[in-house]
Design a protein around this motif. Sequence first.
Motif, PDB file in Angstrom:
ATOM      1  N   PRO A   1       0.791  -1.239   0.000  1.00  0.00           N
ATOM      2  CA  PRO A   1       0.000   0.000   0.000  1.00  0.00           C
ATOM      3  C   PRO A   1       0.819   1.284   0.000  1.00  0.00           C
ATOM      4  O   PRO A   1       0.349   2.320  -0.471  1.00  0.00           O
ATOM      5  CB  PRO A   1      -0.824  -0.110   1.296  1.00  0.00           C
ATOM      6  N   THR A   2       2.053   1.248   0.520  1.00  0.00           N
ATOM      7  CA  THR A   2       2.803   2.493   0.708  1.00  0.00           C
ATOM      8  C   THR A   2       3.956   2.672  -0.271  1.00  0.00           C
ATOM      9  O   THR A   2       4.827   3.518  -0.064  1.00  0.00           O
ATOM     10  CB  THR A   2       3.346   2.572   2.143  1.00  0.00           C
ATOM     11  N   ALA A   3       3.984   1.903  -1.343  1.00  0.00           N
ATOM     12  CA  ALA A   3       5.053   2.031  -2.339  1.00  0.00           C
ATOM     13  C   ALA A   3       5.015   3.419  -2.972  1.00  0.00           C
ATOM     14  O   ALA A   3       3.943   3.924  -3.327  1.00  0.00           O
ATOM     15  CB  ALA A   3       4.900   0.962  -3.417  1.00  0.00           C
ATOM     16  N   LEU A   4       6.201   4.028  -3.119  1.00  0.00           N
ATOM     17  CA  LEU A   4       6.269   5.413  -3.585  1.00  0.00           C
ATOM     18  C   LEU A   4       7.083   5.615  -4.856  1.00  0.00           C
ATOM     19  O   LEU A   4       6.859   6.573  -5.589  1.00  0.00           O
ATOM     20  CB  LEU A   4       6.871   6.300  -2.476  1.00  0.00           C
ATOM     21  N   ASN A   5       8.073   4.736  -5.122  1.00  0.00           N
ATOM     22  CA  ASN A   5       8.981   4.990  -6.236  1.00  0.00           C
ATOM     23  C   ASN A   5       9.698   3.703  -6.620  1.00  0.00           C
ATOM     24  O   ASN A   5       9.158   2.621  -6.429  1.00  0.00           O
ATOM     25  CB  ASN A   5       9.976   6.101  -5.871  1.00  0.00           C
TER      26      ASN A   5
ATOM     27  N   GLU B   1      10.492  -0.721   0.240  1.00  0.00           N
ATOM     28  CA  GLU B   1      10.351  -0.465   1.674  1.00  0.00           C
ATOM     29  C   GLU B   1      10.524  -1.786   2.412  1.00  0.00           C
ATOM     30  O   GLU B   1       9.628  -2.635   2.384  1.00  0.00           O
ATOM     31  CB  GLU B   1       8.982   0.137   1.963  1.00  0.00           C
ATOM     32  N   PRO B   2      11.670  -2.006   3.053  1.00  0.00           N
ATOM     33  CA  PRO B   2      11.928  -3.306   3.695  1.00  0.00           C
ATOM     34  C   PRO B   2      10.907  -3.631   4.782  1.00  0.00           C
ATOM     35  O   PRO B   2      10.527  -2.780   5.581  1.00  0.00           O
ATOM     36  CB  PRO B   2      13.331  -3.137   4.293  1.00  0.00           C
ATOM     37  N   PHE B   3      10.461  -4.882   4.772  1.00  0.00           N
ATOM     38  CA  PHE B   3       9.596  -5.428   5.821  1.00  0.00           C
ATOM     39  C   PHE B   3       8.293  -4.640   5.979  1.00  0.00           C
ATOM     40  O   PHE B   3       7.753  -4.504   7.074  1.00  0.00           O
ATOM     41  CB  PHE B   3      10.355  -5.496   7.154  1.00  0.00           C
ATOM     42  N   SER B   4       7.797  -4.134   4.871  1.00  0.00           N
ATOM     43  CA  SER B   4       6.530  -3.406   4.906  1.00  0.00           C
ATOM     44  C   SER B   4       5.364  -4.379   4.997  1.00  0.00           C
ATOM     45  O   SER B   4       5.484  -5.567   4.690  1.00  0.00           O
ATOM     46  CB  SER B   4       6.389  -2.542   3.655  1.00  0.00           C
ATOM     47  N   THR B   5       4.224  -3.865   5.418  1.00  0.00           N
ATOM     48  CA  THR B   5       3.002  -4.661   5.428  1.00  0.00           C
ATOM     49  C   THR B   5       2.518  -4.855   4.003  1.00  0.00           C
ATOM     50  O   THR B   5       2.542  -3.932   3.190  1.00  0.00           O
ATOM     51  CB  THR B   5       1.924  -3.951   6.256  1.00  0.00           C
ATOM     52  N   VAL B   6       2.096  -6.064   3.690  1.00  0.00           N
ATOM     53  CA  VAL B   6       1.576  -6.354   2.351  1.00  0.00           C
ATOM     54  C   VAL B   6       0.142  -6.867   2.477  1.00  0.00           C
ATOM     55  O   VAL B   6      -0.257  -7.398   3.519  1.00  0.00           O
ATOM     56  CB  VAL B   6       2.456  -7.386   1.618  1.00  0.00           C
TER      57      VAL B   6
ATOM     58  N   GLY C   1      -2.388 -16.638   2.545  1.00  0.00           N
ATOM     59  CA  GLY C   1      -1.057 -16.124   2.255  1.00  0.00           C
ATOM     60  C   GLY C   1      -0.825 -15.772   0.804  1.00  0.00           C
ATOM     61  O   GLY C   1       0.329 -15.668   0.365  1.00  0.00           O
ATOM     62  N   ARG C   2      -1.896 -15.551   0.051  1.00  0.00           N
ATOM     63  CA  ARG C   2      -1.776 -15.175  -1.366  1.00  0.00           C
ATOM     64  C   ARG C   2      -1.903 -13.664  -1.491  1.00  0.00           C
ATOM     65  O   ARG C   2      -2.868 -13.068  -0.985  1.00  0.00           O
ATOM     66  CB  ARG C   2      -2.848 -15.880  -2.197  1.00  0.00           C
ATOM     67  N   LEU C   3      -0.941 -13.031  -2.129  1.00  0.00           N
ATOM     68  CA  LEU C   3      -0.913 -11.586  -2.236  1.00  0.00           C
ATOM     69  C   LEU C   3      -2.102 -11.049  -3.019  1.00  0.00           C
ATOM     70  O   LEU C   3      -2.553 -11.666  -3.997  1.00  0.00           O
ATOM     71  CB  LEU C   3       0.393 -11.147  -2.899  1.00  0.00           C
ATOM     72  N   LEU C   4      -2.583  -9.880  -2.596  1.00  0.00           N
ATOM     73  CA  LEU C   4      -3.713  -9.212  -3.232  1.00  0.00           C
ATOM     74  C   LEU C   4      -3.324  -7.782  -3.581  1.00  0.00           C
ATOM     75  O   LEU C   4      -2.494  -7.159  -2.909  1.00  0.00           O
ATOM     76  CB  LEU C   4      -4.914  -9.178  -2.282  1.00  0.00           C
ATOM     77  N   PRO C   5      -3.923  -7.204  -4.623  1.00  0.00           N
ATOM     78  CA  PRO C   5      -3.627  -5.810  -4.961  1.00  0.00           C
ATOM     79  C   PRO C   5      -3.998  -4.868  -3.815  1.00  0.00           C
ATOM     80  O   PRO C   5      -5.039  -5.034  -3.176  1.00  0.00           O
ATOM     81  CB  PRO C   5      -4.502  -5.550  -6.199  1.00  0.00           C
ATOM     82  N   ALA C   6      -3.126  -3.887  -3.563  1.00  0.00           N
ATOM     83  CA  ALA C   6      -3.414  -2.873  -2.546  1.00  0.00           C
ATOM     84  C   ALA C   6      -4.589  -2.020  -3.021  1.00  0.00           C
ATOM     85  O   ALA C   6      -4.512  -1.376  -4.067  1.00  0.00           O
ATOM     86  CB  ALA C   6      -2.185  -2.007  -2.316  1.00  0.00           C
ATOM     87  N   VAL C   7      -5.661  -2.021  -2.254  1.00  0.00           N
ATOM     88  CA  VAL C   7      -6.904  -1.373  -2.704  1.00  0.00           C
ATOM     89  C   VAL C   7      -6.743   0.141  -2.819  1.00  0.00           C
ATOM     90  O   VAL C   7      -7.390   0.768  -3.673  1.00  0.00           O
ATOM     91  CB  VAL C   7      -8.066  -1.745  -1.760  1.00  0.00           C
ATOM     92  N   ASN C   8      -5.871   0.742  -2.018  1.00  0.00           N
ATOM     93  CA  ASN C   8      -5.674   2.189  -2.139  1.00  0.00           C
ATOM     94  C   ASN C   8      -5.033   2.569  -3.470  1.00  0.00           C
ATOM     95  O   ASN C   8      -5.188   3.693  -3.945  1.00  0.00           O
ATOM     96  CB  ASN C   8      -4.832   2.724  -0.977  1.00  0.00           C
ATOM     97  N   ARG C   9      -4.336   1.628  -4.087  1.00  0.00           N
ATOM     98  CA  ARG C   9      -3.716   1.877  -5.396  1.00  0.00           C
ATOM     99  C   ARG C   9      -4.531   1.284  -6.541  1.00  0.00           C
ATOM    100  O   ARG C   9      -4.476   1.781  -7.671  1.00  0.00           O
ATOM    101  CB  ARG C   9      -2.300   1.293  -5.416  1.00  0.00           C
ATOM    102  N   PHE C  10      -5.266   0.219  -6.257  1.00  0.00           N
ATOM    103  CA  PHE C  10      -6.089  -0.461  -7.269  1.00  0.00           C
ATOM    104  C   PHE C  10      -7.513  -0.582  -6.725  1.00  0.00           C
ATOM    105  O   PHE C  10      -7.913  -1.635  -6.225  1.00  0.00           O
ATOM    106  CB  PHE C  10      -5.496  -1.833  -7.601  1.00  0.00           C
ATOM    107  N   PRO C  11      -8.289   0.486  -6.800  1.00  0.00           N
ATOM    108  CA  PRO C  11      -9.612   0.508  -6.153  1.00  0.00           C
ATOM    109  C   PRO C  11     -10.552  -0.593  -6.625  1.00  0.00           C
ATOM    110  O   PRO C  11     -11.389  -1.063  -5.842  1.00  0.00           O
ATOM    111  CB  PRO C  11     -10.157   1.896  -6.518  1.00  0.00           C
TER     112      PRO C  11
ATOM    113  N   TRP D   1      17.756  -8.283  -2.890  1.00  0.00           N
ATOM    114  CA  TRP D   1      17.411  -6.876  -3.088  1.00  0.00           C
ATOM    115  C   TRP D   1      15.965  -6.540  -2.748  1.00  0.00           C
ATOM    116  O   TRP D   1      15.563  -5.379  -2.817  1.00  0.00           O
ATOM    117  CB  TRP D   1      17.694  -6.462  -4.543  1.00  0.00           C
ATOM    118  N   ASN D   2      15.184  -7.524  -2.350  1.00  0.00           N
ATOM    119  CA  ASN D   2      13.803  -7.276  -1.915  1.00  0.00           C
ATOM    120  C   ASN D   2      13.424  -8.322  -0.881  1.00  0.00           C
ATOM    121  O   ASN D   2      13.342  -9.507  -1.214  1.00  0.00           O
ATOM    122  CB  ASN D   2      12.846  -7.327  -3.108  1.00  0.00           C
ATOM    123  N   PRO D   3      13.175  -7.911   0.361  1.00  0.00           N
ATOM    124  CA  PRO D   3      12.979  -8.886   1.433  1.00  0.00           C
ATOM    125  C   PRO D   3      11.529  -9.304   1.663  1.00  0.00           C
ATOM    126  O   PRO D   3      11.209  -9.837   2.733  1.00  0.00           O
ATOM    127  CB  PRO D   3      13.520  -8.136   2.658  1.00  0.00           C
ATOM    128  N   ASP D   4      10.649  -9.077   0.703  1.00  0.00           N
ATOM    129  CA  ASP D   4       9.231  -9.380   0.917  1.00  0.00           C
ATOM    130  C   ASP D   4       8.955 -10.867   1.142  1.00  0.00           C
ATOM    131  O   ASP D   4       8.004 -11.222   1.836  1.00  0.00           O
ATOM    132  CB  ASP D   4       8.395  -8.930  -0.285  1.00  0.00           C
TER     133      ASP D   4
END
Length: 414
Positions: free
Chosen positions: A53-57, A61-66, A72-82, A142-145
């Motif tokens: 949700p908080t990706a900017l560029n 963002e290490p260890f961010s909430t997803v 445990g299946r990733l979903l689109p961030a609704v604030n970015r993909f309404p 390079w990405n710890p998700d």
Amino acid sequence: MIAQYPPMGWNSWDCYGAAVTEETVRQNANYMAKHLKDYGWEYVVVDIQWYQPTALNHAYEPFSTVDMDEYGRLLPAVNRFPSAANGQGFKPLADYVHSLGLKFGIHIMRGMPRMAAHRRLPIKDSTAFCHEVANPNSICEWNPDMYGLRCELPGAKAYYESIFKLYAEWGVDYIKCDDIAREYPRCEKEIEVISAACRASGRDMVLSLSPGPAPIERAEHLKKWANMWRITDDFWDGWKQLKAMFERAEKWCIHAGPGHWPDADMLPLGALRQCDNPDDWTRFTPAEQRTMMTLWCIMRSPLMIGAEMTKNDDFTLSLLTNADVLAMEKESFCAHPVFNTGDACAWLAPRRDGQGAYVALFNLSDRKQTVAFPQELLEIEASSATELWSKKPCKPNRLSARLAPHDAAVYLVK
């Protein structure tokens, strides 16, 4: 056949990094449908961290909430993909892209979210749990998700099957799987499990592996398990990287064929890095852009536009709509370099219909010079030739061009 020809489309990474939004994807899809679809461009691909949700560029963002579901299946961030609200995922956006006559793709990282393992979530349609199959010693540099998976366990297979079934329900046509192509031998089994899950999903999806360079000695394995794979790390708009691509293309060109394509990475044309600097433009000269398009097309690399397409100028659009140059992707085969002196290079690619060949000449030096093709190596009885960028006819027995630094010419010889 999936990916009978090299896939052609747009990917959000070069212009928006991890911060692309639904609005941006829709505006680029609209542009493609209006201006590029008739020339073979069809894939619209949402790149990395669409679940953050908080990706900017372009930074992570290490260890961010997803955002993810109870399995445990990733979903689109609704604030970015309404349109993903209420558990709909990417289906509404994919449906919109499909309504334009285009195809929809997404980026994924290998493995599962760390959060899924830490929360000990169940795996859908399995008795296993996420923490049982996650491998905390297999983490992207390079990405710890994510954690990679213990692919010898049935639960790992079940997890990958569960995410690909979800993507099939969404209507995904293209998967770019990251942190895997250059990770031999530790990820060889994971490639096989991912590929099998993709093929078992019930929907035809192109499977693309990133980043590169993939190891040339594993070419046959890649051809069996993937539709395309990166032969380079992220490619950006600098001449040093572009010149180096000629050596990579020479090594990999013999492995290009229906269903499996060595990938020279995205085309950094036009407006780039829009989330970091909305006024940024490709640093390639017009000559270097012609060279890039010529090499990618004659070697039959997949073509993925990296620009914010709605900002394309006339020159950028002319590169992307030159039907005669783009035709090499479908009408040629067995492309190969004839010579490369370090300062100049020539490639030859016969036409599939037996009606002639394509000849490309490249000036790799920093000075203007004439580059000529050795006539005795053409191996066809030619009666006509046309330079495809300028549309000018020329004598087929005198294929030479006075080229500016870093420029190219390409001929259809019949």
